[in-house]
Design a protein around this motif. Sequence first.
Motif, PDB file in Angstrom:
ATOM      1  N   GLU A  80       0.821  -1.203   0.000  1.00  0.00           N
ATOM      2  CA  GLU A  80       0.000   0.000   0.000  1.00  0.00           C
ATOM      3  C   GLU A  80       0.859   1.259   0.000  1.00  0.00           C
ATOM      4  OE1 GLU A  80      -2.917  -0.144   3.085  1.00  0.00           O
ATOM      5  OE2 GLU A  80      -3.795  -1.999   2.345  1.00  0.00           O
ATOM      6  N   HIS A  81       2.166   1.056   0.141  1.00  0.00           N
ATOM      7  CA  HIS A  81       3.110   2.168   0.103  1.00  0.00           C
ATOM      8  C   HIS A  81       3.997   2.088  -1.135  1.00  0.00           C
ATOM      9  CE1 HIS A  81       2.004   1.211   4.256  1.00  0.00           C
ATOM     10  NE2 HIS A  81       2.042   2.519   4.449  1.00  0.00           N
ATOM     11  N   LEU A  82       3.573   1.295  -2.102  1.00  0.00           N
ATOM     12  CA  LEU A  82       4.349   1.078  -3.318  1.00  0.00           C
ATOM     13  C   LEU A  82       3.535   1.495  -4.535  1.00  0.00           C
ATOM     14  CD1 LEU A  82       6.778  -0.220  -4.883  1.00  0.00           C
ATOM     15  CD2 LEU A  82       5.472  -2.368  -4.823  1.00  0.00           C
ATOM     16  N   LEU A  83       4.126   2.327  -5.375  1.00  0.00           N
ATOM     17  CA  LEU A  83       3.489   2.773  -6.609  1.00  0.00           C
ATOM     18  C   LEU A  83       4.350   2.338  -7.781  1.00  0.00           C
ATOM     19  CD1 LEU A  83       1.145   4.599  -7.721  1.00  0.00           C
ATOM     20  CD2 LEU A  83       2.773   6.472  -7.645  1.00  0.00           C
ATOM     21  N   LEU A  84       3.822   1.495  -8.646  1.00  0.00           N
ATOM     22  CA  LEU A  84       4.567   1.027  -9.807  1.00  0.00           C
ATOM     23  C   LEU A  84       4.302   1.934 -10.999  1.00  0.00           C
ATOM     24  CD1 LEU A  84       4.015  -2.840  -9.675  1.00  0.00           C
ATOM     25  CD2 LEU A  84       5.786  -1.464  -8.573  1.00  0.00           C
ATOM     26  N   SER A  85       5.340   2.179 -11.773  1.00  0.00           N
ATOM     27  CA  SER A  85       5.230   2.945 -13.012  1.00  0.00           C
ATOM     28  C   SER A  85       5.495   2.017 -14.184  1.00  0.00           C
ATOM     29  CB  SER A  85       6.245   4.086 -13.038  1.00  0.00           C
ATOM     30  OG  SER A  85       6.099   4.903 -11.919  1.00  0.00           O
ATOM     31  N   CYS A  86       4.799   2.260 -15.283  1.00  0.00           N
ATOM     32  CA  CYS A  86       4.938   1.408 -16.455  1.00  0.00           C
ATOM     33  C   CYS A  86       5.141   2.242 -17.714  1.00  0.00           C
ATOM     34  CB  CYS A  86       3.695   0.535 -16.629  1.00  0.00           C
ATOM     35  SG  CYS A  86       3.348  -0.536 -15.229  1.00  0.00           S
ATOM     36  N   LYS A  87       5.803   1.658 -18.686  1.00  0.00           N
ATOM     37  CA  LYS A  87       6.029   2.291 -19.977  1.00  0.00           C
ATOM     38  C   LYS A  87       5.750   1.274 -21.065  1.00  0.00           C
ATOM     39  CE  LYS A  87       7.698   5.534 -22.739  1.00  0.00           C
ATOM     40  NZ  LYS A  87       7.096   6.886 -22.854  1.00  0.00           N
ATOM     41  N   LYS A  88       4.907   1.657 -22.027  1.00  0.00           N
ATOM     42  CA  LYS A  88       4.567   0.736 -23.102  1.00  0.00           C
ATOM     43  C   LYS A  88       5.503   0.968 -24.281  1.00  0.00           C
ATOM     44  CE  LYS A  88       0.596  -0.882 -23.138  1.00  0.00           C
ATOM     45  NZ  LYS A  88      -0.868  -1.179 -23.167  1.00  0.00           N
ATOM     46  N   LEU A  89       6.214  -0.083 -24.678  1.00  0.00           N
ATOM     47  CA  LEU A  89       7.124  -0.052 -25.817  1.00  0.00           C
ATOM     48  C   LEU A  89       6.725  -1.144 -26.786  1.00  0.00           C
ATOM     49  CD1 LEU A  89      10.523   0.288 -23.882  1.00  0.00           C
ATOM     50  CD2 LEU A  89       9.214   2.133 -24.967  1.00  0.00           C
ATOM     51  N   ASP A  90       6.422  -0.764 -28.024  1.00  0.00           N
ATOM     52  CA  ASP A  90       5.998  -1.726 -29.041  1.00  0.00           C
ATOM     53  C   ASP A  90       4.862  -2.606 -28.546  1.00  0.00           C
ATOM     54  OD1 ASP A  90       7.931  -0.779 -30.824  1.00  0.00           O
ATOM     55  OD2 ASP A  90       9.453  -2.162 -30.073  1.00  0.00           O
ATOM     56  N   GLY A  91       3.949  -1.984 -27.812  1.00  0.00           N
ATOM     57  CA  GLY A  91       2.763  -2.698 -27.353  1.00  0.00           C
ATOM     58  C   GLY A  91       2.954  -3.541 -26.115  1.00  0.00           C
ATOM     59  N   VAL A  92       4.174  -3.543 -25.557  1.00  0.00           N
ATOM     60  CA  VAL A  92       4.461  -4.337 -24.362  1.00  0.00           C
ATOM     61  C   VAL A  92       4.561  -3.416 -23.154  1.00  0.00           C
ATOM     62  CG1 VAL A  92       6.052  -5.947 -23.251  1.00  0.00           C
ATOM     63  CG2 VAL A  92       5.680  -6.061 -25.730  1.00  0.00           C
ATOM     64  N   GLU A  93       3.903  -3.788 -22.066  1.00  0.00           N
ATOM     65  CA  GLU A  93       3.900  -2.997 -20.841  1.00  0.00           C
ATOM     66  C   GLU A  93       5.100  -3.380 -19.973  1.00  0.00           C
ATOM     67  OE1 GLU A  93       1.088  -0.646 -18.105  1.00  0.00           O
ATOM     68  OE2 GLU A  93       1.560  -0.714 -20.223  1.00  0.00           O
ATOM     69  N   TYR A  94       6.065  -2.458 -19.871  1.00  0.00           N
ATOM     70  CA  TYR A  94       7.282  -2.711 -19.101  1.00  0.00           C
ATOM     71  C   TYR A  94       7.262  -1.957 -17.778  1.00  0.00           C
ATOM     72  CZ  TYR A  94       9.477  -4.741 -23.257  1.00  0.00           C
ATOM     73  OH  TYR A  94       9.776  -5.535 -24.330  1.00  0.00           O
ATOM     74  N   LEU A  95       7.827  -2.580 -16.758  1.00  0.00           N
ATOM     75  CA  LEU A  95       8.031  -1.891 -15.496  1.00  0.00           C
ATOM     76  C   LEU A  95       9.103  -0.829 -15.717  1.00  0.00           C
ATOM     77  CD1 LEU A  95       7.418  -1.786 -12.419  1.00  0.00           C
ATOM     78  CD2 LEU A  95       9.377  -3.312 -12.114  1.00  0.00           C
TER      79      LEU A  95
END
Length: 260
Positions: free
Chosen positions: A199-214
């Motif tokens: 509950e104290h962790l926020l993940l960020s993601c980036k989509k590259l070529d349709g793939v969701e990366y951490l």
Amino acid sequence: MKKTLLACALTLPLLGLSGASMAASDTPVAGRFDYYVLALSVQPVFCATHQSKAECKTSSSAIKNYRSYHLSLHGFWPNKLGDASHSYGYCGVNQENIEKDKLHQWEKLPKLELSPSVRSELDLVMPGTQSNLQRHEWYKHGTCSKMSSDSYFQKSVQLVNYFNDSPFSQYLDDNIGKSVKRNAILNKFNEVYGPNASEHLLLSCKKLDGVEYLSGLSIYLRKDVDVHKEGQQQLFPDLQDPIYGRCDSTITIYDPDNPA
């Protein structure tokens, strides 16, 4: 405490925390904050879309390897309850330097007085020092910590190493190149740091070529956080409201040896 949902933006635009918010007109005063946000980056994902940045052109194989398989320091932000926009910043900074910072003219900001040992450690865990990211982070955020720049970055490095040397970081390493469930990442964080730690962790993601990366993690930490003390209560602040976001339910851990 409500279940945490994950976000895709490291800037945390959708953060909802209890407490009175700071009015935009308030003059920030160093030390008057409620908790920290430790913002960590997955450097290879950053470099996949910022290839011209100095830190993405490093020739040292040893440093490249560290930056590929460890979480890197983006920032360590003092923040106030209810301050969703992170308006608490620039404590005691003159307007000229604020304008330089906002224009990303970080090389024009005054140099920091860092000891050789802290600067050496910082260069390793914060690749962005090659673009003077440390100056931006200090003048915008660090000046509000009520610490010297040397102590501020020493603590930042200590926290980065603490999380990088953990079974949680090892879990991410073990899954490089694989797709994992978002909930599996949360569960591992809970396993390592205690019930409800996610509950104290926020993940960020980036989509590259349709793939969701951490692409990054933001970890909410107590104002008096001390990694030498064990136990969740020594790490995390009391957050009353959930953190909202939009990361996909399945996330891929980027493999720098097989880039997107």
